[in-house]
Design a protein around this motif. Structure first.
Motif, short mmCIF file in Angstrom:
data_model
loop_
_atom_site.label_atom_id
_atom_site.label_comp_id
_atom_site.label_asym_id
_atom_site.label_seq_id
_atom_site.Cartn_x
_atom_site.Cartn_y
_atom_site.Cartn_z
N ASP A 158 0.80 -1.23 0.00
CA ASP A 158 0.00 0.00 0.00
C ASP A 158 0.83 1.27 0.00
OD1 ASP A 158 -2.39 1.67 0.52
OD2 ASP A 158 -1.55 1.86 2.54
N ARG A 159 2.00 1.24 0.65
CA ARG A 159 2.70 2.51 0.89
C ARG A 159 4.20 2.29 0.94
NH1 ARG A 159 1.09 6.80 5.73
NH2 ARG A 159 2.55 8.43 5.14
N VAL A 160 4.95 3.23 0.38
CA VAL A 160 6.41 3.20 0.47
C VAL A 160 6.82 4.02 1.69
CG1 VAL A 160 8.59 3.72 -0.67
CG2 VAL A 160 6.62 2.98 -2.04
N THR A 161 7.51 3.39 2.61
CA THR A 161 7.95 4.10 3.80
C THR A 161 9.19 4.93 3.50
OG1 THR A 161 9.46 2.40 4.63
CG2 THR A 161 7.12 2.12 5.15
N TRP A 162 9.57 5.76 4.46
CA TRP A 162 10.70 6.67 4.23
C TRP A 162 12.02 5.93 4.05
CZ3 TRP A 162 14.97 7.56 7.48
CH2 TRP A 162 14.93 6.91 8.72
N THR A 163 12.08 4.66 4.48
CA THR A 163 13.30 3.88 4.29
C THR A 163 13.32 3.16 2.94
OG1 THR A 163 12.35 1.90 5.31
CG2 THR A 163 13.47 3.46 6.77
N GLY A 164 12.20 3.23 2.21
CA GLY A 164 12.11 2.53 0.93
C GLY A 164 11.37 1.20 1.03
N ARG A 165 11.09 0.73 2.23
CA ARG A 165 10.33 -0.50 2.40
C ARG A 165 8.89 -0.28 1.94
NH1 ARG A 165 7.01 -2.54 6.47
NH2 ARG A 165 7.53 -0.79 7.84
N VAL A 166 8.34 -1.24 1.22
CA VAL A 166 6.96 -1.18 0.79
C VAL A 166 6.11 -1.95 1.80
CG1 VAL A 166 5.30 -1.66 -1.04
CG2 VAL A 166 7.65 -1.04 -1.62
N ARG A 167 5.20 -1.27 2.42
CA ARG A 167 4.45 -1.89 3.50
C ARG A 167 3.06 -2.33 3.06
NH1 ARG A 167 2.09 2.41 8.02
NH2 ARG A 167 0.02 2.58 7.08
N ASP A 168 2.56 -3.37 3.72
CA ASP A 168 1.15 -3.72 3.67
C ASP A 168 0.46 -2.99 4.81
OD1 ASP A 168 1.79 -5.47 1.64
OD2 ASP A 168 1.76 -7.25 2.92
N THR A 169 -0.76 -2.52 4.58
CA THR A 169 -1.50 -1.75 5.58
C THR A 169 -2.77 -2.49 5.99
OG1 THR A 169 -0.67 0.34 4.69
CG2 THR A 169 -2.65 0.44 6.07
N VAL A 170 -2.94 -2.68 7.28
CA VAL A 170 -4.15 -3.32 7.81
C VAL A 170 -5.15 -2.23 8.17
CG1 VAL A 170 -5.08 -4.98 9.46
CG2 VAL A 170 -2.67 -5.12 8.76
N ILE A 171 -6.38 -2.38 7.68
CA ILE A 171 -7.43 -1.38 7.90
C ILE A 171 -8.39 -1.87 8.98
CG2 ILE A 171 -9.26 -0.01 6.83
CD1 ILE A 171 -6.53 0.54 5.68
N PHE A 172 -8.64 -1.01 9.95
CA PHE A 172 -9.62 -1.26 11.01
C PHE A 172 -10.61 -0.10 11.01
CE2 PHE A 172 -5.54 -2.97 12.27
CZ PHE A 172 -5.81 -4.21 12.81
N SER A 173 -11.79 -0.34 11.57
CA SER A 173 -12.74 0.77 11.70
C SER A 173 -13.67 0.54 12.89
CB SER A 173 -13.58 0.94 10.43
OG SER A 173 -14.44 -0.17 10.26
#
Length: 203
Positions: A158-173
Motif C-alpha cells: 500500500d505505501r512506500v515508507t521513508w526507508t524505501g520498504r513497501v508496507r502492507d497496511t491493515v485497515i480497522f474501523s
C-alpha cells in the motif's frame, strides 16, 4: 461532520492541539526511541528528520487536513496523535500518526487517548473512524483490536515508507452504531486501570 481542534482531557491524559510550544517536548519524546522510526513508521521524527516532519504537520494543520495533538501526562509531552484523512462529506476520519515514548506504552495512555479521540469524532458527527496500521506492527494491531475496532482487510503493498520498504497496511474501523459498545468497553478498562493506579499509590 464538523471536527475542530480543541483540548481533550480525562483522568490519564491531556490532548492539546499541537502548537509551537510543544515542539521541544515532542522532539525529546521522539528521541527516546530512535530505532522505532526505522522499523515501524512510514515517516521519521528522529534526528535530522524532526524539523521537516514538524513543518509538514504544521502545514497540514494550517490547511485543515490534519488535527495534531500533543499527548501530555504529568505536564510533559510524551508523544503525539492525529486526526487525518478528514472527510466531512462522508463523515469519516482517520486516527493515526500516533507515537508514545517507551514508558508511556502498555498502560492507560493509549486507551485513554483513543477514548477521547473517538468521543470527539463521533460527537462531531462522524459515521466512521478508521485506523491504518503497518502489517509488521503486531503490537499496534493487537492494541487496535483491543479497543474494539473491526479489522476490514489488508491493503497489499500500500505505501512506500521513508526507508524505501513497501508496507502492507491493515485497515480497522469503528462505526457510529458500534461506538456505544466500544465506549463502554473502554470506560470499563480505564476504570479498572484507575483503580489499579490508586491501589499502587495508596490514594
Amino acid at each position: 461532520m464538523n471536527l475542530e481542534p480543541r483540548l481533550l482531557e480525562n483522568s490519564f491524559v491531556r490532548l492539546e492541539p499541537m502548537e509551537d510550544r510543544h515542539r521541544d517536548g515532542l522532539r525529546a519524546a521522539c528521541e527516546a526511541d530512535p530505532d522505532i522510526w526505522t522499523r515501524l513508521y512510514p515517516f521519521s521524527w528522529a534526528g535530522e528528520h524532526f524539523d521537516p516532519t514538524w513543518k509538514t504537520l504544521r502545514r497540514d494543520m494550517e490547511q485543515g487536513r490534519t488535527i495534531g495533538h500533543a499527548v501530555v501526562t504529568s505536564g510533559e509531552v510524551v508523544g503525539l496523535t492525529c486526526f487525518s484523512a478528514i472527510d466531512p462529506v462522508n463523515a469519516s476520519v482517520e486516527i493515526g500518526g500516533t507515537y508514545y515514548r517507551p514508558e508511556a506504552r502498555g498502560g492507560p495512555v493509549n486507551p485513554a487517548c483513543k477514548r477521547l479521540l473517538m468521543a470527539a469524532a463521533f460527537g462531531a458527527g462522524a459515521r466512521r473512524v478508521v485506523y491504518r496500521v503497518d502489517a509488521l506492527n503486531e503490537r499496534s494491531r493487537a492494541a487496535v483490536l483491543k479497543l474494539g475496532a473491526v479489522q476490514e482487510g489488508v491493503l497489499r503493498q500500500d505505501r512506500v515508507t521513508w526507508t524505501g520498504r513497501v508496507r502492507d497496511t491493515v485497515i480497522f474501523s469503528v462505526l457510529k452504531a458500534e461506538w456505544p459498545g466500544v465506549r463502554d468497553g473502554l470506560d470499563a478498562r480505564l476504570a479498572a486501570l484507575l483503580l489499579e493506579e490508586r491501589d499502587l499509590t495508596g490514594s
